[in-house]
Design a protein around this motif. Structure first.
Motif, short mmCIF file in Angstrom:
data_model
loop_
_atom_site.label_atom_id
_atom_site.label_comp_id
_atom_site.label_asym_id
_atom_site.label_seq_id
_atom_site.Cartn_x
_atom_site.Cartn_y
_atom_site.Cartn_z
N GLY A 1 -10.48 -8.89 13.89
CA GLY A 1 -10.27 -9.97 12.94
C GLY A 1 -10.97 -9.71 11.62
N MET A 2 -12.19 -9.17 11.70
CA MET A 2 -12.94 -8.84 10.49
C MET A 2 -12.20 -7.78 9.67
N LYS A 3 -11.67 -6.76 10.37
CA LYS A 3 -10.92 -5.71 9.68
C LYS A 3 -9.66 -6.28 9.02
N GLN A 4 -8.98 -7.20 9.74
CA GLN A 4 -7.76 -7.80 9.21
C GLN A 4 -8.06 -8.63 7.95
N MET A 5 -9.16 -9.40 8.00
CA MET A 5 -9.55 -10.18 6.82
C MET A 5 -9.78 -9.28 5.61
N ASN A 6 -10.51 -8.18 5.83
CA ASN A 6 -10.80 -7.26 4.73
C ASN A 6 -9.52 -6.63 4.19
N ALA A 7 -8.59 -6.28 5.10
CA ALA A 7 -7.33 -5.67 4.69
C ALA A 7 -6.49 -6.64 3.86
N ILE A 8 -6.49 -7.92 4.26
CA ILE A 8 -5.74 -8.94 3.51
C ILE A 8 -6.29 -9.08 2.10
N MET A 9 -7.60 -9.17 1.97
CA MET A 9 -8.19 -9.33 0.64
C MET A 9 -7.94 -8.08 -0.22
N ASP A 10 -8.05 -6.90 0.40
CA ASP A 10 -7.79 -5.66 -0.35
C ASP A 10 -6.34 -5.62 -0.82
N GLY A 11 -5.41 -6.06 0.06
CA GLY A 11 -3.99 -6.05 -0.27
C GLY A 11 -3.68 -6.99 -1.42
N LEU A 12 -4.25 -8.19 -1.40
CA LEU A 12 -4.03 -9.14 -2.50
C LEU A 12 -4.62 -8.64 -3.80
N ARG A 13 -5.74 -7.95 -3.68
CA ARG A 13 -6.41 -7.44 -4.89
C ARG A 13 -5.60 -6.29 -5.50
N THR A 14 -5.02 -5.48 -4.64
CA THR A 14 -4.24 -4.32 -5.11
C THR A 14 -2.86 -4.73 -5.61
N ASN A 15 -2.23 -5.66 -4.89
CA ASN A 15 -0.87 -6.09 -5.24
C ASN A 15 -0.83 -7.61 -5.40
N PRO A 16 -1.32 -8.14 -6.50
CA PRO A 16 -1.35 -9.59 -6.67
C PRO A 16 0.06 -10.18 -6.74
N PRO A 17 0.25 -11.39 -6.20
CA PRO A 17 1.58 -12.01 -6.22
C PRO A 17 2.00 -12.38 -7.64
N THR A 18 3.30 -12.32 -7.89
CA THR A 18 3.82 -12.72 -9.20
C THR A 18 4.37 -14.14 -9.18
N GLU A 19 4.65 -14.65 -7.96
CA GLU A 19 5.05 -16.05 -7.81
C GLU A 19 4.57 -16.57 -6.47
N ILE A 20 4.30 -17.87 -6.43
CA ILE A 20 3.85 -18.54 -5.21
C ILE A 20 4.61 -19.85 -5.10
N ALA A 21 5.25 -20.08 -3.97
CA ALA A 21 5.99 -21.32 -3.71
C ALA A 21 7.05 -21.61 -4.77
N GLY A 22 7.61 -20.53 -5.33
CA GLY A 22 8.65 -20.72 -6.34
C GLY A 22 8.13 -20.90 -7.75
N PHE A 23 6.81 -20.90 -7.91
CA PHE A 23 6.21 -21.05 -9.24
C PHE A 23 5.64 -19.71 -9.70
N LYS A 24 5.89 -19.38 -10.97
CA LYS A 24 5.41 -18.13 -11.53
C LYS A 24 3.88 -18.15 -11.66
N VAL A 25 3.25 -17.02 -11.29
CA VAL A 25 1.80 -16.86 -11.50
C VAL A 25 1.57 -16.44 -12.95
N ILE A 26 0.89 -17.27 -13.72
CA ILE A 26 0.68 -16.96 -15.14
C ILE A 26 -0.72 -16.43 -15.43
N GLY A 27 -1.60 -16.46 -14.42
CA GLY A 27 -2.94 -15.94 -14.61
C GLY A 27 -3.66 -15.79 -13.28
N ASN A 28 -4.61 -14.87 -13.22
CA ASN A 28 -5.41 -14.75 -12.00
C ASN A 28 -6.82 -14.33 -12.33
N SER A 29 -7.71 -14.65 -11.41
CA SER A 29 -9.12 -14.29 -11.59
C SER A 29 -9.60 -13.59 -10.33
N ASP A 30 -10.29 -12.47 -10.53
CA ASP A 30 -10.90 -11.74 -9.42
C ASP A 30 -12.41 -11.83 -9.61
#
Length: 566
Positions: free
Chosen positions: A462-491
């Motif tokens: 589970g710990m490895k999966q959590m780390n992989a999820i965060m790494d994946g989001l950091r590497t490939n940030p979403p461009t839309e969520i729930a049909g709404f365009k992502v206009i900015g993000n903060s890391d």
């Protein structure tokens, strides 16, 4: 496996642990989970499942942590006499872990001040400051399920340890062998020699008195009728004392949850954020018909409420209570002529944006900090260092933590209970409930709705999966969520905020948090919990009507699972 066999070969002085180790002999996955790592010591201290192993809370991991803390204090203490304050709540093994911590400190020549009875976490923060200690330890797992316990460490300022101090303590802990390098002295021997001293009633009374100084109304809130539950935790004595001081006399305590019980038999997840924990209190409300149900978590640093709204008891979120509290404090101080010049309120990056609108109307500066009340404590300390402690009005977290004064450096459900009751009394005089009050604010400022999604990841995988999820989001940030365009993000880990093509620096301490701002004004924040094996997703939506904002939140909630790739 080598470490497991070493533990079996040692004559453990807690025989429960030996029996537990023997019971998992033929369960390699269970052995791995107990020994694949050491419990990690961070700014939240230690937290884990009670049991045998290096990845568990037991007398050996607690002693090792305390020896590491002792070594750190001695290394940085420049030869001066050292002291540490200790408290515990109702958790199983809490008394044992508190006493063992005191005994290890005593063996290292560090004076230990120990509360003789269970006490709220903020009372520990208070004791550190009041007794001028160099550090503090609170044995608690806050609102985690019964199988957990924990060990919060505090600096001399009464704040939970900062990153630098946590890293120093962690390095000292990692240098130790869990059996060979820990100094010990019998508790009773250290107590008799004055190396351990019980914290007396004077400190408790001073704590209650300083909470009372934060009273807003200046008159009795004696028009209220309450049901209160300490959820089998440490809040009962202090909360009832402060309620009595502000004139709230009609209080019925939920009998099944009145006394300390680390098994939490009627609320398996003793968190006032969730309805199930309040169920016994809500059932009692149907008979008693109070104005308000008040619930504090086991270590009494968080408080949740349900409001009698035309005979139905409605729960309020931490964000909603924080919003109404800020408005109430500002309104009362303005009416009484006690509003300070350049007032400041402090909240977190995951808390509601609605506070910005209220603050603007009252001329209040809002300061946003990372999740963790120590960061709010840092802002209180900064105002004090500038010679203007009076500028601080309120600090709050969406997770039901509130504080209106500088006498402690942690969220305080004793203070929160007092403020909420004064606020309910104030609005009752006007013929309003707290639900009426929040609805009035929604009508004025728009319907800000917030929600929280929790995704649990147990064990090493589970710990490895959590780390992989965060790494994946950091590497490939979403461009839309729930049909709404992502206009900015903060890391917040990389300290970079992106708005379109523009990038700017985030000046807060680094933290493994990702924030996505959507074209409709909503936002979504992804954050691994610092105390549980969870990823938390904080949702914030704003609509012109309640229905519109709830619809936005529903869409974002549905998209959260896909966002994590689950």
């Amino acid at each position: 496996m080598t470490e497991y066999e070493r533990w079996l070969s040692v004559d453990l002085d807690d025989k429960d642990l030996t029996e537990e180790l023997l019971s998992v002999q033929n369960q390699p996955e269970e052995i791995n989970d107990r020994f694949y790592r050491n419990l990690e010591f961070g700014t939240g201290g230690l937290r884990g499942v009670i049991g045998a192993g290096t990845n568990r809370m037991n007398v050996y991991t607690v002693r090792k942590a305390t020896q590491g803390l002792a070594n750190y204090l001695i290394q940085t203490g420049e030869g001066k006499p050292l002291s540490v304050a200790i408290a515990h709540d109702s958790r199983n093994k809490g008394v044992l872990f508190a006493r063992e911590s005191a005994a290890v400190l005593a063996a290292n020549g560090i004076k230990a001040y120990l509360y003789p009875q269970l006490m709220p976490t903020p009372a520990l923060s208070y004791a550190v400051r009041h007794l001028k200690c160099d550090a503090g330890i609170c044995v608690t797992a806050s609102h985690n399920p019964a199988k957990y316990n924990g060990y919060k460490a505090y600096g001399s300022d009464g704040c939970q340890v900062t990153e630098g101090m946590a890293d120093g303590i962690m390095a000292a802990i990692e240098a130790l062998d869990i059996f060979a390098d820990v100094k010990k002295i019998p508790f009773d021997e250290a107590l008799a020699a004055g190396k351990i001293e019980y914290i007396g009633e004077e400190t408790v009374s001073a704590f209650i008195a300083d909470v009372y100084k934060e009273s807003i109304l200046g008159k009795p809130a004696d028009n209220l009728k309450l049901v209160y539950t300490p959820l089998n935790g440490s809040g009962k004595m202090c909360v009832l004392r402060i309620l009595d001081k502000i004139g709230v006399k009609d209080v019925t305590v939920v009998p099944e949850q009145s006394e300390p019980d680390g098994n939490f038999p009627t609320c398996p997840y003793p968190n006032p954020e969730i309805r199930e924990a309040l169920q016994k209190g809500l059932e009692l409300c149907e008979t008693v018909k109070p104005d308000l149900l008040l619930a504090t978590d086991p270590d009494c640093d968080r408080v949740g409420i349900a409001v009698n709204q035309n005979g139905t008891y409605q729960l309020m979120t931490g964000n909603e209570v924080g919003i109404v509290l800020l408005n109430f404090i500002a309104q009362c101080k303005t009416e009484l002529g006690t509003m300070p010049k350049d007032p400041v309120a402090v909240t977190t990056i995951v808390s509601t944006d609605m506070v910005n609108d209220i603050a603007k109307d009252y001329g209040i500066e809002i300061r946003r900090v990372l999740t963790g009340f120590k960061y709010i404590g840092d802002q209180i300390a900064l105002l004090e260092s500038e010679g203007h402690p009076e500028r601080y009005l309120l600090g709050f977290e969406e997770s039901y933590g509130y504080l209106s004064g500088g006498y402690v450096r942690d969220k305080d459900a004793v203070n929160g209970s007092m403020l909420i009751c004064e606020m309910a009394s104030y609005y009752k005089e006007k013929g309003m409930t707290l639900i009426d009050a929040i609805n009035e604010l929604y009508e004025k400022y728009g319907y800000y709705k917030n929600d929280l999604c929790n995704f649990t990841f147990e064990g090493e995988d589970g710990m490895k999966q959590m780390n992989a999820i965060m790494d994946g989001l950091r590497t490939n940030p979403p461009t839309e969520i729930a049909g709404f365009k992502v206009i900015g993000n903060s890391d917040y880990k990389l300290s970079v905020r992106t708005d379109g093509e523009e990038k700017s620096e985030i000046t807060l301490p680094k933290s493994n948090v990702l924030e996505y701002r959507l074209e409709n004004g909503s936002k979504l924040i992804v954050r691994p919990s610092g105390t549980e094996p969870k990823i938390k997703i904080y949702l914030s939506g704003k609509g012109k009507t309640r229905e519109e904002s709830e619809e936005i939140i529903a869409k974002m909630k549905a998209a959260a699972t896909a966002l994590l790739g689950l």
